[in-house]
Design a protein around this motif. Sequence first.
Motif, PDB file in Angstrom:
ATOM      1  N   GLU A  39       5.159   1.449 -13.394  1.00  0.00           N
ATOM      2  CA  GLU A  39       4.274   0.799 -14.396  1.00  0.00           C
ATOM      3  C   GLU A  39       3.760   1.385 -15.573  1.00  0.00           C
ATOM      4  OE1 GLU A  39       2.000   0.774 -10.599  1.00  0.00           O
ATOM      5  OE2 GLU A  39       1.309  -1.204 -10.956  1.00  0.00           O
ATOM      6  N   TYR A  83       8.802  -4.830 -13.841  1.00  0.00           N
ATOM      7  CA  TYR A  83       8.332  -4.756 -12.504  1.00  0.00           C
ATOM      8  C   TYR A  83       9.590  -4.005 -11.880  1.00  0.00           C
ATOM      9  CZ  TYR A  83       4.877  -8.187 -13.571  1.00  0.00           C
ATOM     10  OH  TYR A  83       3.970  -8.951 -14.354  1.00  0.00           O
ATOM     11  N   HIS A 105      -0.174  -7.651 -13.371  1.00  0.00           N
ATOM     12  CA  HIS A 105       0.147  -6.949 -14.461  1.00  0.00           C
ATOM     13  C   HIS A 105       0.275  -8.115 -15.390  1.00  0.00           C
ATOM     14  CE1 HIS A 105      -0.219  -2.969 -13.206  1.00  0.00           C
ATOM     15  NE2 HIS A 105       0.762  -3.173 -12.387  1.00  0.00           N
TER      16      HIS A 105
END
Lengths: 231, 539
Positions: free
Chosen positions: B64, B233, B348
């Motif tokens: 991330e 991702y 996200h």
Amino acid sequence: MSGLRYALWGVLPYAVLVLFAAGTVWRFRHDRFGVTTRSSQLHESRLLSVGGPLFHYGLLFVIAGHVIGLVVPERVTEDLRVPESLYRANALLVGGVAGAATVAGLAVLVARRLRVRAVRRASDRTDRALYPILATVLLAGLAATLLAPAGDYDYRLGVSVWFRSVFLLHPNVGAISGAPLLYQAHALLGLALFALWPFSRLVHAFAAPVAYPFRAYVVYRSRNVRRRPFA
Amino acid sequence: MAAGRGRRRVMAQIAMVMNLDKCIGCHTCSVTCKQVWTNRAGTEYAWFNNVETRPGQGYPRGHEDQDRWKGGWRLSHGRLVPRSGGRARRLTRLFANPEMPGLEDYYEPWTYDYDNLISAPLGDDVPTARPRSLIDGRPTAVAWGPNWDDDLGGGPDHVAGDPVLRAVGDKVKQEFEQAYMFYLPRICEHCLNPTCVAVCPSGALYKRIEDGIVLVDQDRCRGWRMCVSGCPYKKVYFNHQSGKAEKCTLCYPRIEAGQPTVCSETCVGRLRYLGVILYDPDLVGEAARTPDEKDLYRAQLGCFLDPDDPAVAADAEADGIPRSWIDAARRSPVHALISRYRLALPLHPEYRTMPMVWYVPPLSPIVEAIGESGHDGEDAGNLFGAIDALRIPVEYLAGLFTAGDTGPVRESLRRLAAMRAYMRRVNLGEPRDPAIARDAGMEPADLEDMYRLLALAKYDERYVVPTAYAPGAGDGDTAAGCGLDAPGGPGMGGDPIGAFHAPPAPRDGESPLRGRVNLLNWNGGGRPAGLFPPRGAAE
């Protein structure tokens, strides 16, 4: 002796061309899936980040140099009033730097392939044939470029004439058989490279993403598109 | 709403919602997914579905941290540019991708020397099966794995590696007494604005028009590896044997047949929901360019269309979306959880890819915390007040789901808490208390519908997947060949009997081939023609 000369410079190039073209068609028809870079970056990134760009960018300049040297006749540069000394200096400097970069890049890549076990295991038979040929053809070419000022051979009046005559279907065997052995070796190894091309990882050169800069970012496709037949 | 523009376009997407309250971290989804899709050489390390313990580093480690991996999009003078650079920069990085994770960021897959257990010579010591690398074949010391920090939910090493927690900063203490963890199952987000597709130089990755599934065309992929780094991702994997990118397919052969994905089907906690979302593709680009990251969640909500609106249905039909899909969109549990109840949140959104796998934030540990302190954990008043004093800090959840804006997370948790308090009264035989619903901005009927969807979670209501359609083509006019039959692929190698996705899609195991039945296609119900030999054909 002249029979061998004709076989090497009058017949072999066409055999290689046919093999190159037919092999490429075969590869695209039967093994579209296999046309990939077969990247090993997942296993090793540090050496690749040095060797990969060095080799490939050097090679792009080397290819450009070959196009200029082989395809453009000496008459054209004379008509354009490019002094012979400037042409030669340029060939030595740019060609030498590009060739040296390519050889250095390949050295890093080959060392990586041999030393990093995971990468070595990811290599196949065609790689084992390809890398020695690629290395020797590059070294012969680089040597010819660097040694050119020492000799008085003008490849643009010899090798280049033969190269163009091959595509005009009237091979000028005499133009190359008189060339220094270094040039002859470089040309022969080059032929070997093209013969191996469709059957090795070199096919990924045909996959160069030239259309990418001109397409929209996000690609949409319908699931109803008919698949092209594999074979 | 569409005034001032031309006719509104409508597209359909199969989307997923996961209810994190119910995830017990059993990894059944990961294992069944692996058995179906990535149990092949070259994809040992690929987990199309994985379950992460949060806080934790995730898989691959620290994926991330986009300052490092450069996944997703960034806003450059109001324009969207892949964070790893525009087209020109990508092409200059063709020969070595500087943002590509190495195998060490995933893990080195291994097996064990099982043979040694039976072939070792007789001796004083019990023979052992030593780990051996699947990459270079050498004995290896297993130092990291696909779920190394499973269930740790902390520890100074792992927590330090959690980019989300780092962003939340000092607000969240990591003291033992306040330790918390929850599970986060992840698959490909099948984004509306996928970066992996955008950075592919070969145009091999594409988003399917009919159902929005993002796929890799294996015949077109040339192994440039841009998608691996482009996806924030990190859900595109590089098959190191075939030299091709592979990713979660949302089990499209099953989805096309109206069945849920393998991870959904096998989910023990029944926490996954699959359904159709209708959206306006012309709003997506603008929404992804929303200047403030914290507004991206609402901007994406604004792209979704209400299938109960007759005008939307009419536009959808005009765009070739069949009635069955519009009908499915109305019954879509995903639409209900995302748009109607506003419970689910995107993962996200700040990556600006407009992800389409959303999450209902976890509430349970809050209730526990209150209960332990001697108060009634399911009393509405206590719950609402306690949401800010949760075990799982709202800031951490907001770091995952709303780019740090705690508002939507708090609202979602309030509704979940209201549902619990309201339904507890019902279950205890007390009179219904509409005030609880109103406090959370809901109607009592909504809470009961939510309860049915989240708590009872009937199979037919969790998965509302209409069968595939082909615009502009008659029935049965589908392409020939199985898309999974690439060499080394998960298909069945082109054997028409064995292929489990050989069009025209057989119903109930009916095979178009000489009356024989493909048992792999048979759902076990009914009696397909050809299951038994014709009567009187015994001799």
